[in-house]
Design a protein around this motif. Structure first.
Motif, mmCIF file in Angstrom:
data_model
loop_
_atom_site.group_PDB
_atom_site.id
_atom_site.type_symbol
_atom_site.label_atom_id
_atom_site.label_comp_id
_atom_site.label_asym_id
_atom_site.label_seq_id
_atom_site.Cartn_x
_atom_site.Cartn_y
_atom_site.Cartn_z
ATOM 1 N N PRO A 104 0.837 -1.204 0.000
ATOM 2 C CA PRO A 104 0.000 0.000 0.000
ATOM 3 C C PRO A 104 0.873 1.256 0.000
ATOM 4 C CG PRO A 104 -0.816 -1.583 1.608
ATOM 5 C CD PRO A 104 0.504 -2.105 1.136
ATOM 6 N N ARG A 105 0.462 2.256 -0.746
ATOM 7 C CA ARG A 105 1.241 3.482 -0.892
ATOM 8 C C ARG A 105 1.501 4.149 0.461
ATOM 9 N NH1 ARG A 105 2.077 6.087 -5.739
ATOM 10 N NH2 ARG A 105 3.164 8.056 -5.502
ATOM 11 N N GLU A 106 0.517 4.142 1.363
ATOM 12 C CA GLU A 106 0.702 4.788 2.656
ATOM 13 C C GLU A 106 1.767 4.084 3.494
ATOM 14 O OE1 GLU A 106 -3.141 4.764 4.424
ATOM 15 O OE2 GLU A 106 -3.287 2.586 4.520
ATOM 16 N N GLU A 107 1.959 2.790 3.273
ATOM 17 C CA GLU A 107 3.024 2.061 3.956
ATOM 18 C C GLU A 107 4.387 2.403 3.349
ATOM 19 O OE1 GLU A 107 3.227 0.064 6.506
ATOM 20 O OE2 GLU A 107 1.130 -0.314 7.011
ATOM 21 N N VAL A 108 4.441 2.450 2.020
ATOM 22 C CA VAL A 108 5.694 2.773 1.340
ATOM 23 C C VAL A 108 6.126 4.202 1.673
ATOM 24 C CG1 VAL A 108 6.825 2.973 -0.912
ATOM 25 C CG2 VAL A 108 5.193 1.124 -0.490
ATOM 26 N N LYS A 109 5.156 5.083 1.822
ATOM 27 C CA LYS A 109 5.437 6.468 2.218
ATOM 28 C C LYS A 109 6.206 6.500 3.541
ATOM 29 C CE LYS A 109 2.893 10.715 3.425
ATOM 30 N NZ LYS A 109 3.234 11.648 2.331
ATOM 31 N N LEU A 110 5.770 5.710 4.507
ATOM 32 C CA LEU A 110 6.466 5.645 5.796
ATOM 33 C C LEU A 110 7.882 5.116 5.619
ATOM 34 C CD1 LEU A 110 6.661 5.780 8.864
ATOM 35 C CD2 LEU A 110 5.493 3.556 8.976
ATOM 36 N N ALA A 111 8.038 4.070 4.822
ATOM 37 C CA ALA A 111 9.372 3.497 4.594
ATOM 38 C C ALA A 111 10.315 4.517 3.960
ATOM 39 C CB ALA A 111 9.263 2.252 3.718
ATOM 40 N N CYS A 112 9.800 5.310 3.030
ATOM 41 C CA CYS A 112 10.634 6.318 2.370
ATOM 42 C C CYS A 112 11.036 7.422 3.340
ATOM 43 C CB CYS A 112 9.898 6.909 1.173
ATOM 44 S SG CYS A 112 9.730 5.776 -0.232
ATOM 45 N N LEU A 113 10.122 7.862 4.175
ATOM 46 C CA LEU A 113 10.450 8.892 5.166
ATOM 47 C C LEU A 113 11.482 8.374 6.167
ATOM 48 C CD1 LEU A 113 6.867 10.332 5.743
ATOM 49 C CD2 LEU A 113 8.813 11.560 4.733
ATOM 50 N N MET A 114 11.335 7.129 6.583
ATOM 51 C CA MET A 114 12.314 6.532 7.488
ATOM 52 C C MET A 114 13.688 6.428 6.812
ATOM 53 S SD MET A 114 9.824 3.585 9.099
ATOM 54 C CE MET A 114 11.143 2.623 9.850
ATOM 55 N N THR A 115 13.675 6.094 5.528
ATOM 56 C CA THR A 115 14.932 6.009 4.780
ATOM 57 C C THR A 115 15.620 7.366 4.739
ATOM 58 O OG1 THR A 115 14.100 4.195 3.414
ATOM 59 C CG2 THR A 115 15.951 5.464 2.533
ATOM 60 N N MET A 116 14.856 8.426 4.543
ATOM 61 C CA MET A 116 15.435 9.767 4.523
ATOM 62 C C MET A 116 16.041 10.129 5.877
ATOM 63 S SD MET A 116 12.660 11.916 2.270
ATOM 64 C CE MET A 116 13.700 13.379 2.270
ATOM 65 N N CYS A 117 15.411 9.678 6.947
ATOM 66 C CA CYS A 117 15.976 9.913 8.280
ATOM 67 C C CYS A 117 17.322 9.205 8.423
ATOM 68 C CB CYS A 117 15.007 9.426 9.363
ATOM 69 S SG CYS A 117 13.475 10.367 9.497
ATOM 70 N N VAL A 118 17.368 7.968 7.981
ATOM 71 C CA VAL A 118 18.603 7.178 8.086
ATOM 72 C C VAL A 118 19.727 7.789 7.256
ATOM 73 C CG1 VAL A 118 19.624 4.946 7.486
ATOM 74 C CG2 VAL A 118 17.453 5.027 8.714
ATOM 75 N N GLU A 119 19.383 8.336 6.098
ATOM 76 C CA GLU A 119 20.399 8.939 5.223
ATOM 77 C C GLU A 119 21.219 10.002 5.946
ATOM 78 O OE1 GLU A 119 18.246 8.636 0.811
ATOM 79 O OE2 GLU A 119 18.003 10.428 2.053
ATOM 80 N N THR A 120 20.586 10.745 6.857
ATOM 81 C CA THR A 120 21.290 11.833 7.542
ATOM 82 C C THR A 120 22.396 11.322 8.459
ATOM 83 O OG1 THR A 120 19.785 11.893 9.469
ATOM 84 C CG2 THR A 120 19.161 13.205 7.533
ATOM 85 N N ALA A 121 22.365 10.051 8.795
ATOM 86 C CA ALA A 121 23.373 9.481 9.697
ATOM 87 C C ALA A 121 24.549 8.879 8.946
ATOM 88 C CB ALA A 121 22.726 8.422 10.592
ATOM 89 N N LEU A 122 24.575 9.050 7.622
ATOM 90 C CA LEU A 122 25.625 8.451 6.800
ATOM 91 C C LEU A 122 26.432 9.533 6.083
ATOM 92 C CD1 LEU A 122 23.462 5.610 5.234
ATOM 93 C CD2 LEU A 122 25.078 5.386 7.113
#
Length: 199
Positions: A104-122
């Motif tokens: 579901p798109r609303e689930e993938v949306k959460l995964a993408c936002l979490m991925t963006m958060c993780v990116e800041t730590a790299l």
């Protein structure tokens, strides 16, 4: 203004911006392809433009999912997400979409936002793996150097105001909001060379 209304307005703005950008980016891509086919231009310059356009196209598609509207029942395919993450990868930062089915798109949306958060730590790059087990997302980063900002990571536990956030950090405001909309909370854990967000 309620959190739900604020989230919906932000998503509508995100969808509008990405919708208006995707057509001109696609036109540039088509133009570069036509130049290459005609033989009118060749060389490292065209290759650089082509690679940049492909990355921009994938990044806009990624932003459209992360920041755009997610209608109930709307699905996002595994193939689309694998292509998006392949497109936004760089020599320093790679992604692995390890979800075998459409979501579901609303689930993938959460995964993408979490991925963006993780990116800041790299700060020096690394690898990010996005998976889903037992109805829970797992976004795991591996790198020689991890630098999660404690003040930003603290925001993931619950909804927080926007004060103190820079525009480049808006995902730390939106990710908990999206998680709450799905009835979940974001957890995080760190280890030797590894950082994981779950929700």
């Amino acid at each position: 203004m309620t959190d739900t209304l604020a989230r919906d307005i932000a998503a509508m703005i995100g969808s509008r911006i990405c919708h208006d950008l995707i057509s001109p980016v696609g036109a540039i891509s088509n133009g570069v392809e036509l130049l290459a086919m005609s033989g009118a231009a060749a060389g490292p310059e065209i290759s650089l433009i082509s690679e940049s356009v492909e990355n921009a196209n994938a990044r806009v598609r990624f932003f459209r999912i992360a920041f755009g509207m997610a209608s109930p029942g709307q699905m996002t395919s595994r193939r689309e997400m694998a292509g998006v993450f392949k497109g936004i990868a760089t020599p320093r930062l790679t992604y692995r979409w390890e979800v075998p089915e459409d979501m579901p798109r609303e689930e993938v949306k959460l995964a993408c936002l979490m991925t963006m958060c993780v990116e800041t730590a790299l700060p020096r790059g690394g690898e990010i793996r996005i998976g889903r087990t037992g109805g829970q997302w797992s976004v795991c980063a591996q790198a020689e150097r991890l630098a999660p900002a404690p003040d930003l990571w603290a925001r993931l536990d619950a909804l927080s105001p926007a004060e103190g956030l820079r525009p480049s950090e808006v995902q730390f405001l939106l990710a908990p909001m999206q998680a709450a909309a799905l009835g979940r909370r974001i957890g995080h854990a760190t280890g030797e060379g590894q950082l994981t967000l779950t929700a």
